[in-house]
Design an enzyme around this catalytic site. Structure first.
Site, short mmCIF file in Angstrom:
data_model
loop_
_atom_site.label_atom_id
_atom_site.label_comp_id
_atom_site.label_asym_id
_atom_site.label_seq_id
_atom_site.Cartn_x
_atom_site.Cartn_y
_atom_site.Cartn_z
N LEU A 34 0.92 -0.94 -0.38
CA LEU A 34 0.20 0.32 -0.58
C LEU A 34 1.41 1.48 -0.14
CD1 LEU A 34 -2.48 1.55 0.24
CD2 LEU A 34 -2.45 1.00 2.57
N PRO A 85 6.39 6.31 -1.60
CA PRO A 85 7.03 7.44 -0.85
C PRO A 85 5.93 8.56 -0.47
CG PRO A 85 7.98 6.89 -3.17
CD PRO A 85 6.53 5.68 -3.16
N GLY A 90 1.39 7.56 2.60
CA GLY A 90 1.26 6.02 3.83
C GLY A 90 -0.14 6.32 4.89
N ARG A 111 18.64 -9.38 41.38
CA ARG A 111 19.58 -8.07 41.66
C ARG A 111 20.06 -7.35 42.82
NH1 ARG A 111 23.35 -4.61 41.76
NH2 ARG A 111 23.23 -2.48 40.69
N GLY A 160 22.01 -0.23 33.74
CA GLY A 160 22.97 0.05 32.82
C GLY A 160 22.67 -1.24 31.49
N GLU A 220 0.53 0.12 9.95
CA GLU A 220 -1.02 -0.05 10.56
C GLU A 220 -1.99 0.98 11.76
OE1 GLU A 220 0.68 -3.02 10.13
OE2 GLU A 220 -0.78 -4.88 10.38
N THR A 269 -0.56 5.66 12.27
CA THR A 269 0.65 6.04 13.63
C THR A 269 -0.72 6.32 14.12
OG1 THR A 269 -0.11 8.11 12.53
CG2 THR A 269 1.38 7.27 11.57
N SER A 270 0.13 6.70 15.10
CA SER A 270 -1.24 6.77 16.39
C SER A 270 -1.79 8.01 16.35
CB SER A 270 -0.63 7.53 18.26
OG SER A 270 0.62 5.97 18.28
#
Length: 387
Positions: A130, A133, A136, A274, A346, A369, A371-372
């Protein structure tokens, strides 16, 4: 993970397929996930094995080789893959929801047997084409054209960010078959097979997310395919692929929820082992409260996932609900993965501990699918109509 609550929502058939998927994910996906990400390696062997196990056919009726278990079964399978590999979960989503669903919605008997049945068994991979460029989120802005010349469609144009491109054998290409039509009108869905003259697949994109999932540009230059490769009604392909996108939003949400669950599990195990200041860091509220928030968010999203999937399986309207689910689940996974990294300090940014990969992989899920922002637009339009 399994609980009396989630088991109650699923039922025996779905629990069975979930447990099969979990066993496969734990034993065959988990050991390879880090290496596949590092090598940008497509999970072809795993997709084929899922097909052999019957886990690619949940959305497909038995007469075409599927199990017919429905959208909920597909969601729990993808969720289990996502616990260890966002790459594999996304490849399954693109193959099943975006690939098979439009073919089942618009395809004729011959097309279903020719393209869907091999896909169900993992013998061939599907790609849905689908995005371009310049279009979308604006699906109606399709510029790729297909013009009928005798008994052949002549296709010209470019597609971008196509998942499964390269490994896929069958490409469902959204084309403008009536160039004079405005917006989403005049768009058709046409099948193009790999190795068709005039069809070229670009090199895989090097990406932040889901590195093992092939994502490529596609180029069509006077690409000729038979007239019978049209899927469904001429100029009316938009509803077919929108159905795939709606079900795809459920599937990609399952992917996010699976990754969030995977990050949570790893963070909890790490925090219990940990030791700092002479005791496990789980004894510090700053850590235990973050774990509590993560568990809550994952379970809220999972409850929503199962509810929306059940709506789809009941053949009830679910477009708004799928958009809400996709918005919440993808954003939730961002938050949970961020907290998992924080809990692990880390080590959280080390590839060895994997949560950084979930964090990276989910970035795609806030974009693919819809964007937000697009999903918020979908939700608001439905909401304004209702009131």
């Amino acid at each position: 993970m399994a609980s009396k609550y989630t088991d109650f929502m699923l039922g025996e058939d779905i629990i069975g397929i979930r447990d099969l998927a979990r066993d496969f994910a734990d034993n065959e996906v988990a050991p390879t996930a880090i290496e596949m990400d590092q090598k940008h390696e497509y999970p072809m062997a795993q997709l084929q094995k899922l097909g052999e196990l019957g886990m690619l056919g949940s959305l497909i009726p038995e007469e075409y080789g599927g199990t017919g278990l429905g959208c909920l079964a597909n969601a729990v399978i993808i969720e289990e893959m996502g616990r260890h590999s966002g790459t594999l979960a996304l490849c399954v989503d693109a193959h099943c929801s975006l690939g098979m669903v439009p073919l089942m919605a618009g395809g004729n008997e011959e097309q279903k047997k020719k393209y869907v049945m091999p896909a169900v068994h993992g013998e061939e991979i599907l790609a849905f084409c689908l995005t371009e460029p310049q279009s979308g989120s604006d699906a109606g802005g399709t510029k790729t054209t297909a013009i009928l010349d005798g008994d052949e469609w002549v296709i010209n144009g470019t597609k971008s960010w196509i998942t499964n491109a390269g490994p896929a054998s069958t490409y469902l290409v959204c084309c403008k078959t009536d160039p004079s039509a405005k917006g989403s009108s005049g768009i058709s869905l046409i099948v193009v097979r790999k190795d068709t003259p005039g069809f070229e697949i670009g090199k895989p994109e090097l990406k932040l997310s889901v590195r093992g999932s092939n994502t490529c540009q596609l180029f069509f230059s006077d690409c000729r395919v038979p007239k019978e490769n049209l899927v469904g009604e001429l100029h009316h392909g938009f509803p077919y692929f929108m159905k795939g996108l709606d079900e795809g939003r459920i599937a990609i949400s399952a992917c996010s929820i699976g990754m969030a669950q995977g990050a949570l599990e790893r963070a909890v195990r790490y925090a219990k082992d940990r030791v700092a200041f002479g005791k496990p860091i789980t004894e510090f509220q700053g850590v235990s409260f973050q774990l509590a928030e993560m568990e809550t968010e994952v379970n809220v999203a999972r409850t929503m996932l199962y509810s929306v999937a059940k709506l789809a399986d009941a053949k009830l309207p679910f477009s708004k609900e799928a958009a809400m689910l996709k918005l919440y689940a993808s954003e939730m996974c961002d938050r949970v993965c961020w907290k998992a990294i924080q809990v692990m300090g880390g080590n959280g940014i080390s590839e060895e501990y994997e949560v950084e990969r979930f964090y990276r992989d989910n970035k795609l899920n806030t974009i693919g699918e819809g964007t937000s922002e697009i999903n918020k637009l979908v939700i608001s339009r439905h909401l304004l109509k209702e009131y």
